[in-house]
Each structure stands twice: as structure tokens, then as C-alpha cells.
Design a protein around this motif. Structure first.
Motif: not given
Length: 107
Positions: A1-4, A36-39, A45-47, A84-86
Motif C-alpha cells: 500500500x502506498x503512502x497516499x 471507496x474503502x471496500x474497493x 489484496x489483489x496486488x 507485502x503479505x506481512x
């Protein structure tokens, strides 16, 4: 997840907290410029899933003796996937903790 992305999630959580405290009226659904938070969560998760698949494919290619698969690339891909998993696991833990805290609040 990036900072933004993290900042966007934090801003959304602050807005929800303000609404829960009664300081703000709830924002309209899907205003322009809002994510959208869910998106956002599903995309993250997909990344992570794609990073895991890529690392697995590189490792398999290296194990099968593919000359195009470099050991350095394989190790870097595996470490990226692991990190990324962690990170995703830590975000999940924070979300579960926040959910439990909200569920234990007195109304």
C-alpha cells in the motif's frame, strides 16, 4: 500500500470518527474525488496476490532451470511478496482491532 493510499484510509477513518462523535453530518455516498474503502481494500489484496503469483512463477522457472530466471530477481520478488503479505496482515490486524473496539463502545 502506498503512502497516499494509507493517508486516504486514515482520512476516511477520521471522517467516520467525527460522524460517530456527532461533530459532522455523514458525507454523501461516493462524492467525486473520494475512494471507496471496500474497493481500495480489494485492490490492495489483489496486488498482494499478484506479487505472490509473480514470485511463485519466477521461483518455479528458476527451479526448472530456465536460463532467463536470475537468482537475484527471484529473491527480490520473493522478498517483495513476503513484505507485502506481512503489511496486509498488519492492516488486517488493525482493522479487526478497530472493529472490536467499535463493537465494545457504549451507545
Amino acid at each position: 500500500m502506498s503512502g497516499t493510499e494509507i493517508n486516504q484510509v486514515l482520512a476516511q477513518m477520521r471522517a467516520m470518527a467525527a460522524v460517530a462523535d456527532g461533530n459532522n453530518k455523514p458525507p454523501a455516498a461516493a462524492q467525486p474525488g473520494q475512494v471507496d474503502f471496500g474497493k481500495l481494500l480489494a485492490d490492495s489484496i489483489n496486488q498482494v496476490n499478484e506479487a505472490q503469483k509473480h514470485a511463485g512463477n519466477l521461483a518455479t522457472s528458476f527451479e526448472q532451470g530456465n536460463t532467463q530466471a536470475d537468482l537475484g530477481q527471484v529473491m527480490i520478488a520473493l522478498q517483495k511478496a513476503s513484505l507485502s503479505f506481512e503489511a496486509m496482515t498488519q492492516v488486517r490486524n488493525k482493522l479487526v482491532s478497530a472493529y472490536q473496539e467499535i463493537m465494545n463502545m457504549q451507545i
